[in-house]
Design a protein around this motif. Sequence first.
Motif: not given
Length: 371
Positions: A192, A194, A261, A263
């Motif tokens: 992940h 961000e 983002n 993920r």
Amino acid sequence: DLNSMKTEGRVHITSKNLKTVDPKLKQVLQIDNIEPVTATIDMEAKLQETSAVISSAIQTNLGSIKTVDTLYNLRTGVFESGYNFFIPDLKKLHFITQKDLKGELGVEGRFKMKDRKISLSAETGCFGGNTVIAYSKNKLTAEIENGSAAATGAIFGMRDMFGAGMFNMDAALIVYGENSEEILENLSGVFHLEGKDIVLNMIDIDGVINDLSRAKEVNLFDIGAIALAGPLGLAITKAQDIGSAAYRSQTRGKSLINQINARWQISRAIAQAEDVALSTPKHRIASKGRINLKTGRFMNFSIALVDEKGCSVFTQQVEGRLTKPRVSASKTVTETARNIFGSIFSKTPVKKDNRTETRCDLFYEGVVAHP
């Protein structure tokens, strides 16, 4: 019998100005231009009953390595040590990394080996924030907190690629196997990343989307490739190589990435895009599908320009290998522009119960907000 053996003593080894390049190393790495290594070694071991306390320092023309609080238990066979190493010029490691790394790298951490099983931890500030990596019992975790997009780009030889901007990254992976192929085949876990307010100095994303008529070869994959892995992944994969020469010549400029983002859920080398998107001051681009990390191929992968509801305004399919993606043929420039700005392609008025509604090809429902 090591359980009853007690040993005391001291061993001190010093060697200066060693120069060597093992021909076998060249053969194993299949690299001819290995820089000769000059090393000075200073190692001391103190034997105390059933343990050896070791301190060592190795200084080479590539960098330095020191061990601290090193202990080897002769009875249990457990070896553990603190360590730190410093490389002042990453460019000298090109023969190993095959990448144009630049800058310096300092890492410190601990290492332990017991019953042929290894655990380690490492910490560095080379990405501008704090990076912590740990490995134990086939589990690898990594975390970057307040990483700098500019510092990351600089390490991978692209100092001018990113301006301002910060990002966070965390990964928890299962890593095991007898060789690199098995390790990749068994790779599972979560990755992940961000970030916010990242300045990208290689492309004017909004300008390209707003003026598609001047760039027939532009595709959404070229524009939105940064969403696949963010500043870290884009730097590693050499973002300046993405897209055609014609594309790059038409898209020079600067972009502000409001939010990004990425993920990914990984299961046995298949990476599923769970929430992958970015937004600029005017547009939002999202991706979905899978990537086979073992074969390096896209699987039912698509990328889209989405509106405020997450509906696809314009979508393209991506096939082939990561190193040479094939994007589905776009419609004509005129039709593309009409689809995007007239919302004809994916949003067609339909009647339902005597009410006029807009058909929505829902593409994205993630955390990246529409501008």
